[in-house]
Design a protein around this motif. Structure first.
Motif, PDB file in Angstrom:
ATOM      1  N   LEU A 148       0.819  -1.209   0.000  1.00 39.75           N
ATOM      2  CA  LEU A 148       0.000   0.000   0.000  1.00 39.75           C
ATOM      3  C   LEU A 148       0.853   1.258   0.000  1.00 39.75           C
ATOM      4  O   LEU A 148       0.533   2.241  -0.668  1.00 39.75           O
ATOM      5  CB  LEU A 148      -0.919  -0.008   1.227  1.00 39.75           C
ATOM      6  CG  LEU A 148      -1.851   1.187   1.387  1.00 39.75           C
ATOM      7  CD1 LEU A 148      -2.824   1.293   0.221  1.00 39.75           C
ATOM      8  CD2 LEU A 148      -2.609   1.104   2.709  1.00 39.75           C
ATOM      9  N   SER A 149       1.951   1.247   0.746  1.00 36.13           N
ATOM     10  CA  SER A 149       2.815   2.421   0.819  1.00 36.13           C
ATOM     11  C   SER A 149       3.323   2.829  -0.558  1.00 36.13           C
ATOM     12  O   SER A 149       3.236   3.995  -0.952  1.00 36.13           O
ATOM     13  CB  SER A 149       3.995   2.148   1.746  1.00 36.13           C
ATOM     14  OG  SER A 149       4.905   3.224   1.731  1.00 36.13           O
ATOM     15  N   SER A 150       3.848   1.876  -1.313  1.00 38.68           N
ATOM     16  CA  SER A 150       4.383   2.172  -2.638  1.00 38.68           C
ATOM     17  C   SER A 150       3.292   2.679  -3.573  1.00 38.68           C
ATOM     18  O   SER A 150       3.502   3.645  -4.327  1.00 38.68           O
ATOM     19  CB  SER A 150       5.044   0.924  -3.219  1.00 38.68           C
ATOM     20  OG  SER A 150       5.565   1.178  -4.504  1.00 38.68           O
ATOM     21  N   ALA A 151       2.105   2.049  -3.515  1.00 34.43           N
ATOM     22  CA  ALA A 151       1.005   2.472  -4.385  1.00 34.43           C
ATOM     23  C   ALA A 151       0.595   3.911  -4.096  1.00 34.43           C
ATOM     24  O   ALA A 151       0.398   4.715  -5.020  1.00 34.43           O
ATOM     25  CB  ALA A 151      -0.189   1.532  -4.208  1.00 34.43           C
ATOM     26  N   LEU A 152       0.474   4.259  -2.823  1.00 40.90           N
ATOM     27  CA  LEU A 152       0.069   5.619  -2.454  1.00 40.90           C
ATOM     28  C   LEU A 152       1.122   6.644  -2.863  1.00 40.90           C
ATOM     29  O   LEU A 152       0.780   7.738  -3.350  1.00 40.90           O
ATOM     30  CB  LEU A 152      -0.187   5.697  -0.953  1.00 40.90           C
ATOM     31  CG  LEU A 152      -1.403   4.920  -0.434  1.00 40.90           C
ATOM     32  CD1 LEU A 152      -1.450   4.973   1.090  1.00 40.90           C
ATOM     33  CD2 LEU A 152      -2.702   5.474  -1.020  1.00 40.90           C
ATOM     34  N   HIS A 153       2.387   6.305  -2.682  1.00 39.14           N
ATOM     35  CA  HIS A 153       3.443   7.241  -3.074  1.00 39.14           C
ATOM     36  C   HIS A 153       3.431   7.479  -4.589  1.00 39.14           C
ATOM     37  O   HIS A 153       3.568   8.632  -5.042  1.00 39.14           O
ATOM     38  CB  HIS A 153       4.813   6.711  -2.648  1.00 39.14           C
ATOM     39  CG  HIS A 153       5.184   7.064  -1.243  1.00 39.14           C
ATOM     40  ND1 HIS A 153       4.890   6.255  -0.168  1.00 39.14           N
ATOM     41  CD2 HIS A 153       5.802   8.149  -0.727  1.00 39.14           C
ATOM     42  CE1 HIS A 153       5.327   6.818   0.936  1.00 39.14           C
ATOM     43  NE2 HIS A 153       5.889   7.964   0.628  1.00 39.14           N
ATOM     44  N   GLU A 154       3.266   6.414  -5.371  1.00 39.94           N
ATOM     45  CA  GLU A 154       3.229   6.582  -6.820  1.00 39.94           C
ATOM     46  C   GLU A 154       2.048   7.443  -7.236  1.00 39.94           C
ATOM     47  O   GLU A 154       2.173   8.324  -8.104  1.00 39.94           O
ATOM     48  CB  GLU A 154       3.163   5.223  -7.506  1.00 39.94           C
ATOM     49  CG  GLU A 154       4.477   4.471  -7.525  1.00 39.94           C
ATOM     50  CD  GLU A 154       4.436   3.292  -8.487  1.00 39.94           C
ATOM     51  OE1 GLU A 154       3.949   3.472  -9.625  1.00 39.94           O
ATOM     52  OE2 GLU A 154       4.887   2.202  -8.093  1.00 39.94           O
ATOM     53  N   MET A 155       0.896   7.204  -6.640  1.00 43.76           N
ATOM     54  CA  MET A 155      -0.301   7.990  -6.985  1.00 43.76           C
ATOM     55  C   MET A 155      -0.114   9.451  -6.599  1.00 43.76           C
ATOM     56  O   MET A 155      -0.492  10.357  -7.357  1.00 43.76           O
ATOM     57  CB  MET A 155      -1.528   7.396  -6.301  1.00 43.76           C
ATOM     58  CG  MET A 155      -1.876   5.990  -6.781  1.00 43.76           C
ATOM     59  SD  MET A 155      -3.221   5.209  -5.862  1.00 43.76           S
ATOM     60  CE  MET A 155      -4.654   5.956  -6.690  1.00 43.76           C
ATOM     61  N   ALA A 156       0.456   9.714  -5.432  1.00 43.08           N
ATOM     62  CA  ALA A 156       0.678  11.089  -4.981  1.00 43.08           C
ATOM     63  C   ALA A 156       1.673  11.812  -5.879  1.00 43.08           C
ATOM     64  O   ALA A 156       1.455  12.977  -6.267  1.00 43.08           O
ATOM     65  CB  ALA A 156       1.181  11.087  -3.536  1.00 43.08           C
ATOM     66  N   HIS A 231       1.875  19.567   0.302  1.00 47.70           N
ATOM     67  CA  HIS A 231       2.784  18.414   0.433  1.00 47.70           C
ATOM     68  C   HIS A 231       2.724  17.493  -0.786  1.00 47.70           C
ATOM     69  O   HIS A 231       2.650  16.267  -0.670  1.00 47.70           O
ATOM     70  CB  HIS A 231       2.452  17.616   1.696  1.00 47.70           C
ATOM     71  CG  HIS A 231       2.282  18.444   2.928  1.00 47.70           C
ATOM     72  ND1 HIS A 231       3.321  19.167   3.490  1.00 47.70           N
ATOM     73  CD2 HIS A 231       1.177  18.689   3.700  1.00 47.70           C
ATOM     74  CE1 HIS A 231       2.880  19.806   4.561  1.00 47.70           C
ATOM     75  NE2 HIS A 231       1.585  19.534   4.703  1.00 47.70           N
ATOM     76  N   ALA A 232       2.759  18.081  -1.966  1.00 45.13           N
ATOM     77  CA  ALA A 232       2.648  17.297  -3.199  1.00 45.13           C
ATOM     78  C   ALA A 232       3.691  16.184  -3.250  1.00 45.13           C
ATOM     79  O   ALA A 232       4.871  16.390  -2.955  1.00 45.13           O
ATOM     80  CB  ALA A 232       2.808  18.210  -4.414  1.00 45.13           C
ATOM     81  N   GLY A 233       3.230  14.986  -3.611  1.00 46.23           N
ATOM     82  CA  GLY A 233       4.105  13.843  -3.742  1.00 46.23           C
ATOM     83  C   GLY A 233       4.442  13.151  -2.438  1.00 46.23           C
ATOM     84  O   GLY A 233       5.218  12.190  -2.429  1.00 46.23           O
ATOM     85  N   THR A 234       3.839  13.594  -1.350  1.00 44.78           N
ATOM     86  CA  THR A 234       4.153  13.063  -0.026  1.00 44.78           C
ATOM     87  C   THR A 234       2.948  12.335   0.549  1.00 44.78           C
ATOM     88  O   THR A 234       1.808  12.743   0.360  1.00 44.78           O
ATOM     89  CB  THR A 234       4.556  14.206   0.933  1.00 44.78           C
ATOM     90  OG1 THR A 234       5.681  14.896   0.385  1.00 44.78           O
ATOM     91  CG2 THR A 234       4.923  13.661   2.309  1.00 44.78           C
ATOM     92  N   VAL A 235       3.198  11.231   1.263  1.00 45.22           N
ATOM     93  CA  VAL A 235       2.143  10.499   1.960  1.00 45.22           C
ATOM     94  C   VAL A 235       2.361  10.671   3.457  1.00 45.22           C
ATOM     95  O   VAL A 235       3.431  10.346   3.986  1.00 45.22           O
ATOM     96  CB  VAL A 235       2.145   9.004   1.595  1.00 45.22           C
ATOM     97  CG1 VAL A 235       1.018   8.267   2.329  1.00 45.22           C
ATOM     98  CG2 VAL A 235       1.993   8.826   0.089  1.00 45.22           C
ATOM     99  N   ILE A 236       1.348  11.199   4.128  1.00 50.68           N
ATOM    100  CA  ILE A 236       1.419  11.492   5.554  1.00 50.68           C
ATOM    101  C   ILE A 236       0.509  10.526   6.301  1.00 50.68           C
ATOM    102  O   ILE A 236      -0.647  10.332   5.922  1.00 50.68           O
ATOM    103  CB  ILE A 236       1.000  12.948   5.836  1.00 50.68           C
ATOM    104  CG1 ILE A 236       1.911  13.906   5.076  1.00 50.68           C
ATOM    105  CG2 ILE A 236       1.031  13.242   7.334  1.00 50.68           C
ATOM    106  CD1 ILE A 236       1.418  15.336   5.059  1.00 50.68           C
TER     107      ILE A 236
END
Length: 249
Positions: A148-156, A231-236
């Motif tokens: 999930l982490s990788s998927a969210l980072h790519e989407m962001a 925070h474009a491109g960042t997952v918080i």
């Protein structure tokens, strides 16, 4: 089937299946694999129309390699880069099931609980989401390699938005949580093989979530976060006690 589905193409017309075998690979194991493939095709409503088989010398590959490609139709393609600020993020089921099940099996870990892969063709559950949300479904991605982490980072990163995830909202099975705590691997980093991350415009979020939960593969679906202009491109990750940057696997 999953790769096609998360691009919006849920009606699979044809699949290929090419197999490379190591010399001496047991025939019984190959027959078991093909029986499993046939079952999965029936579940997905898909057909294998062509393929090839090759044999390599003993020790040149690790037993068996399978390569596939496919063709499917869609009303409109759905990218993984279509998110906008305010969009809601939905995951179609619990995370980490596949990665933990495979790890436990490969390394013969003596873990309590019933660890099972979530592997499944997801074109049916994605079709339900698209029917319910229409143009409100903005982006989709499968959280396979990197979880999930990788998927969210790519989407962001591709959508140029920030993503805020509520940790308590992310569905994780008790057995997976316990095993991950024991081995020290975050469920966010574990591969899933029967899940999708769906980005939805706010007005369509409730309808999409209800439609996904009504499908057998989506009954554990949850709204896990939203998109930010900052925070474009960042997952918080909001842990409930504070916020931190979610590491990219």
């Amino acid at each position: 089937v999953t790769d096609l589905a998360v691009m919006g193409a849920t009606d699979v017309t044809a699949l290929t299946c090419a197999v490379i075998l190591e010399e001496g690979f047991p025939r019984a194991d190959l027959e078991r694999v093909y029986a499993s493939i046939r079952t999965a095709c029936d579940e997905a409503g898909a057909s294998i129309v062509t393929g090839d088989t090759k044999v390599m010398g003993r020790g040149e590959i690790d037993g068996l390699v399978i390569n596939t490609a496919g063709v499917a139709f869609c009303d409109r393609p759905v990218p993984d880069a279509g998110l906008a600020p305010g969009d809601v993020l939905i995951v179609t089921g619990t995370i980490g099931d596949h990665g933990m099940a495979i790890m436990a099996t490969r390394h013969a870990l003596s873990l309590d609980g019933d660890l099972r892969s979530d592997v499944a063709p997801i074109n049916g559950v994605v079709r339900a989401a698209l029917r319910a949300g229409g143009d409100g479904v903005a982006a989709m991605k499968d959280p396979t390699r990197g979880g999930l982490s990788s998927a969210l980072h790519e989407m962001a990163q591709k959508s140029h938005v920030g993503i805020l995830v509520e940790e308590s909202a992310v569905p994780v099975k008790h057995d997976v949580r316990g095993a991950s705590d024991l081995v020290g691997i975050d469920p966010f980093m574990m591969a899933c093989e029967g899940r999708a991350v769906i980005g939805v415009r706010p007005h369509a979020a409730d309808a999409v979530l209800a439609a996904v939960r009504a499908h057998p593969l989506g009954r554990d679906a949850a709204r896990i976060g939203r998109c930010l202009a900052q925070h474009a491109g960042t997952v918080i990750l909001d842990t409930g006690l504070g916020r931190r940057i979610l590491a990219e696997s």
